[in-house]
Design an enzyme around this catalytic site. Structure first.
Site, PDB file in Angstrom:
ATOM      1  CE  LYS A  12    -117.101 -30.683  20.001  1.00 32.26           C
ATOM      2  NZ  LYS A  12    -116.776 -30.572  21.270  1.00 32.26           N
ATOM      3  CB  THR A  57    -118.256 -26.929  22.016  1.00 33.53           C
ATOM      4  OG1 THR A  57    -118.561 -27.662  22.646  1.00 33.53           O
ATOM      5  CG2 THR A  57    -118.227 -25.805  21.879  1.00 33.53           C
ATOM      6  NE  ARG A 169     -77.624 -18.062   4.045  1.00 35.79           N
ATOM      7  CZ  ARG A 169     -78.268 -17.818   4.640  1.00 35.79           C
ATOM      8  NH1 ARG A 169     -78.233 -17.424   6.053  1.00 35.79           N
ATOM      9  NH2 ARG A 169     -79.258 -16.642   4.084  1.00 35.79           N
ATOM     10  CD  GLN A 211     -83.567 -11.040   7.486  1.00 38.77           C
ATOM     11  OE1 GLN A 211     -82.702 -11.826   6.757  1.00 38.77           O
ATOM     12  NE2 GLN A 211     -82.959 -10.866   8.868  1.00 38.77           N
ATOM     13  CG  HIS A 239     -79.412 -22.230  11.189  1.00 40.51           C
ATOM     14  ND1 HIS A 239     -79.603 -21.347  10.513  1.00 40.51           N
ATOM     15  CD2 HIS A 239     -79.864 -21.824  12.103  1.00 40.51           C
ATOM     16  CE1 HIS A 239     -79.937 -20.511  11.290  1.00 40.51           C
ATOM     17  NE2 HIS A 239     -80.107 -20.672  12.282  1.00 40.51           N
TER      18      HIS A 239
END
Ligand SMILES: O=c1[nH]c(=O)c2[nH]c(=O)[nH]c2[nH]1
Length: 276
Positions: A12, A57, A169, A211, A239
């Site tokens: 479920k 379920t 940034r 990264q 971004h």
């Protein structure tokens, strides 16, 4: 049988469970979404529709509510109770996976709470095969943003590259993190320590790439929680584009940004302990 069943499971999904702890006038609110997935000797139902071994379920859903009657505890412990029950009490079932997302409500009174839609979730996934329990925990949609201390430059440029290099940034992401435990910790303490490490690493890492930030976050969680064996991270790059105000005769000293939507960069990775 010319067409045989490959791996399969059933359960479920999206079991919405809310529990109010009324031991004191300061009520305790828990709000979970639970998903069950069982596997085992289920050939009969697939090949002939013989459901003798099938725990419905619907029953799986009912079990979740019944088990919540006397308390939930850490989501990891609740998921493990359920997983063990489904395997240990159901002859045909040899494997259970229970996933839980916990929706955090912020207290605004003894019996009053507030929560934004679509907010951060605490997650767990517990798998039990009748012998061993594997537990992973994490967060989903944890929104993070740094307004500076983020660069992206020195990248490979080919004939299709237009991205300008930047030494300042906005770095923004919605983190999904999953950390797998090698041994069982105090789950609530471990969760707080891992989440705290994640936030601290994001905030104080001077980022040259998302990264690099991803690795720093994973490393910090591994250092903070010794029971964690590895950390899987999904970090979409939300971004933010410096808006060109020059067209209006205005400068833009890193102040006005257009928040991007699609497409977005998607940075994913697993950080592990070095093998001994
Ligand atoms: O941190 C980043 N990593 C990338 O791989 C990448 N690619 C890109 O266009 N912007 C960024 N930012």
């Amino acid at each position: 049988m010319p067409f045989t069943m490959g791996p399969n499971n059933y359960g479920k999904s999206g079991i919405r469970l809310v529990r109010v702890g009324r031991d004191t006038p300061r009520h305790v609110l828990r709000d979970l979404t639970v998903h069950t997935a069982l596997s085992g000797d289920l050939d009969a139902t697939h090949y002939t529709g013989d459901n003798t071994g099938v725990l419905p379920t619907d029953t799986q859903k009912n079990t979740v509510y019944a088990f919540a009657r006397d308390g939930i505890g850490p989501v990891e412990a609740f998921a493990e109770r359920l997983a063990r029950h489904f395997v240990d009490a159901t002859p045909a079932i040899t494997g259970a996976r229970v996933q839980i997302e916990e929706h955090a409500w912020t207290r605004i009174g003894d019996h009053s709470f507030t929560r934004g839609e679509g907010g951060e979730l605490r997650t767990t996934e517990v798998a039990y095969d009748g012998t061993a329990v594997r537990t992973a925990s994490g967060v989903r949609d944890l929104l993070l943003l740094n307004t500076t201390d983020s660069e992206f430059n020195g990248f490979l440029a080919d004939e299709y590259t237009t991205l300008p290099e930047t030494d300042d940034r906005i770095l923004a992401t919605a983190v999904t993190a999953t950390w797998a435990y090698a041994t069982a910790p105090d789950y609530d303490l471990a969760f707080s320590a891992a989440r705290g490490a994640l936030l601290a690493a994001f905030a104080d890492t001077y980022s040259l790439s998302l990264q690099q930030t991803l690795h720093a976050v994973g490393e910090r969680i591994l250092k903070a929680v010794p029971e964690v064996a590895e950390v899987r991270l999904t970090m979409p790059n939300r971004h933010h584009y410096l808006f060109d105000l020059g067209r209006f005769g205005l400068d833009n000293p890193g102040t006005v940004f257009q928040a991007g939507d699609l497409p977005y960069g998607l940075i994913e990775g697993t950080v592990r302990r070095e093998e001994a």
